[in-house]
Design an enzyme around this catalytic site. Structure first.
Site, PDB file in Angstrom:
ATOM      1  N   GLU A 128      13.659  49.729 -24.705  1.00 21.15           N
ATOM      2  CA  GLU A 128      13.760  50.149 -23.308  1.00 21.15           C
ATOM      3  C   GLU A 128      13.918  48.900 -22.450  1.00 21.15           C
ATOM      4  O   GLU A 128      13.051  48.022 -22.454  1.00 21.15           O
ATOM      5  CB  GLU A 128      12.510  50.923 -22.893  1.00 21.15           C
ATOM      6  N   ASN A 179       7.182  57.035 -23.216  1.00 17.75           N
ATOM      7  CA  ASN A 179       5.765  57.332 -23.009  1.00 17.75           C
ATOM      8  C   ASN A 179       5.521  58.235 -21.809  1.00 17.75           C
ATOM      9  O   ASN A 179       4.415  58.756 -21.647  1.00 17.75           O
ATOM     10  CB  ASN A 179       4.964  56.038 -22.867  1.00 17.75           C
ATOM     11  N   HIS A 207      10.977  46.497 -23.772  1.00 16.01           N
ATOM     12  CA  HIS A 207       9.947  47.226 -24.506  1.00 16.01           C
ATOM     13  C   HIS A 207      10.457  47.619 -25.886  1.00 16.01           C
ATOM     14  O   HIS A 207      11.209  48.581 -26.049  1.00 16.01           O
ATOM     15  CB  HIS A 207       9.504  48.465 -23.728  1.00 16.01           C
TER      16      HIS A 207
END
Length: 504
Positions: A156, A194, A144
């Site tokens: 990530e 997130n 990510h």
């Protein structure tokens, strides 16, 4: 397990903003790169766009012209998936739909070699679910990147339920070889950033929905007092209200509608109205040419108090005592067992935001948590409608004498910065306890991924282990919905530290 050899071709499928960015990162690192897009012509357009960005890097002196020419020679658009057969890594960055990603990866598995690493750049879908239908899900991993991928350092590296350790390690080392800062995390809704960032938006929106402060004031307090790079309202306008709400909704649904991640009704109405932020010309703020930017609420000038009495110290706000003395205001310190406060000449009391409301006490004015009270340029105060006007005036004058702008907000528990930081710390402890990531990787992710001034655990150590728990515990007593209930991990952390200190 080492990083991929630079001679190994890397493919990116999907040539939108993220796909192009990832391809550019791999290309500049030295890999041959293949670009593929299902829409005819898009891969070639993307290659030209990447070439243009390389030209601009040369113009800025970031790379040499010879390196640009070599990179361009290594970049090749592909007309079909079959041209990716010899790639050692394929990163998909296509539409955020589970069925689309699963179908694509199934086709790739029939083409690439068995030792080819397959990766997804998803930000909202489960890596485990995407890779579930694969015959060899062990080689599938989440990579990510953050937008814009060539500029932001964080990646990530997400291990799905079936991801092999060797695959995750190779992906991690490859990202690091590309000049990125990788963090390892388990496949959990929102991954690290997130998941843990949700309160930054949610608490700002909650304060606004409670009519305690307008967006401009909340943003100013988060920036000028909390030390955040941007406020929640201006940041979501930049991200896009639809994008931000979609991520929030996805995390909420993935956690089986856990109340801690409940989306904002005010943001939902904003999206429904088409006010998506900068890209639509209007979000929380108006971006039309000539539109006035609303100013934060700033209190009128008040006289400073003649002196203050410090009872019991101020905990994380102890630095204020030195600032008050430097401003020429006498401070008398008294030991107290029943609390920590500043007592003003008129009888009003200043108390650091602690999760309680001013309405519960006589003439108590709460002041918000600051990242650094010396550097802060704004302080938020809250008082109830029954607080004596002279108490609020003296409190305002005190902080103004320290060179701070003062924003008076409604009487909401935890105010703005304190409740936000407490919830971020809580979610971080919960994530570690559930094996999502290490403390170090969480701090790194939050500093690099969303530019927080401190990682959650750095903040926790600076504030003291009980601060976040105490704020949330008090807020939970006033709102027993579960939204503010401290996690078991935070409870254990605060209790264990208290027990150690008590036995010292």
């Amino acid at each position: 397990m080492t990083a991929l050899d630079l001679s190994s071709p890397v493919a990116v499928v999907g040539t939108g903003t993220m796909g192009q960015g990832i391809a550019q990162v791999a290309l500049v690192a030295g890999h041959p790169v293949r670009l593929y897009d299902a829409v005819p012509g898009r891969a070639r357009d993307a290659a030209e766009a990447i070439g243009g960005r390389l030209d601009r890097l040369v113009d800025k002196g970031r790379i040499a012209a010879a390196d640009r020419d070599a990179a361009r020679a290594r970049l090749r658009p592909a007309d079909g998936l079959a041209e990716l057969a010899d790639c050692a890594l394929v990163v998909e960055a296509v539409l955020e739909r589970l069925d689309v990603k699963q179908r694509l990866l199934g086709e790739l598995e029939e083409i690439v070699a068995e030792d080819c690493l397959l990766a997804t750049n998803t930000s909202s879908l489960s890596v485990t679910a995407i890779g579930g239908p694969l015959r060899h899900p062990g080689r599938f991993v989440g990579l990510h990147f953050f937008n814009p991928a060539p500029l932001l350092p964080l990646v990530e590296v997400v291990s799905g339920f079936a991801t092999d350790v060797t695959s995750a390690t190779r992906a991690y080392e490859t990202a690091r070889a590309w000049g990125k800062t990788p963090v390892a995390c388990a496949d959990t809704p929102g991954f690290i950033v997130n998941r843990i960032a949700r309160p930054f938006y949610a608490e700002a929106f909650a304060v606004h929905e409670a009519q305690a402060a307008d967006p401009a004031t909340v943003d100013a307090v988060l920036r000028e007092c909390g030390g955040f790079r941007m406020g929640a309202f201006e940041l979501t306008d930049l991200i896009g209200q639809d994008v931000n709400e979609s991520v929030t909704h996805s995390v909420w649904q993935s956690f089986f509608q856990d109340v801690r991640f409940t989306p904002s009704l005010a943001q939902r109405r904003l999206v429904e109205s088409g006010r998506l932020g900068r890209k639509s010309g209007h979000g929380w703020y108006d971006y039309a040419d000539g539109a006035d930017r609303p100013e934060p609420h700033t209190a009128d000038k008040e006289q400073p108090p003649a002196y203050v009495v410090a009872e019991g110290g101020l905990g994380p706000a102890a630095e204020l005592l030195a600032l008050i003395r430097e401003a020429g205001i006498p401070v008398r310190e008294e030991d107290e067992d029943n609390g920590t406060r500043l007592v003003l000449p008129g009888g009003g009391q200043l108390v650091l935001a602690d999760g309680q409301t001013s309405a519960e006490f006589r003439d108590v004015v709460h002041f918000d948590l600051a990242l650094d009270y010396r550097k802060a340029t704004r302080i938020a105060l809250s008082a109830s409608q029954d607080t004596a006007p002279h108490a609020l005036a003296e409190a305002t004058g005190l902080f103004q004498a320290l060179g701070k702008e003062v924003s008076v907000i409604g009487d909401v528990p935890g105010m703005i910065v304190a409740r936000t930081v407490a919830r971020i710390i809580d979610l971080a402890h919960d994530a570690v306890a559930k094996g999502v990531a290490t403390e170090e990787d969480i701090d790194t992710a939050m500093r690099l991924g969303v530019n927080y001034p401190l990682g959650p655990f750095e903040w926790d150590r600076a504030l003291g282990s009980e601060f976040a728990f105490d704020v949330l515990d008090e807020m939970h007593e006033r709102d027993p919905s579960g939204r503010y209930a401290p996690s078991l991990a935070l409870y254990r952390h605060a209790y264990a530290t208290d027990k150690r200190e008590g036995s010292a």
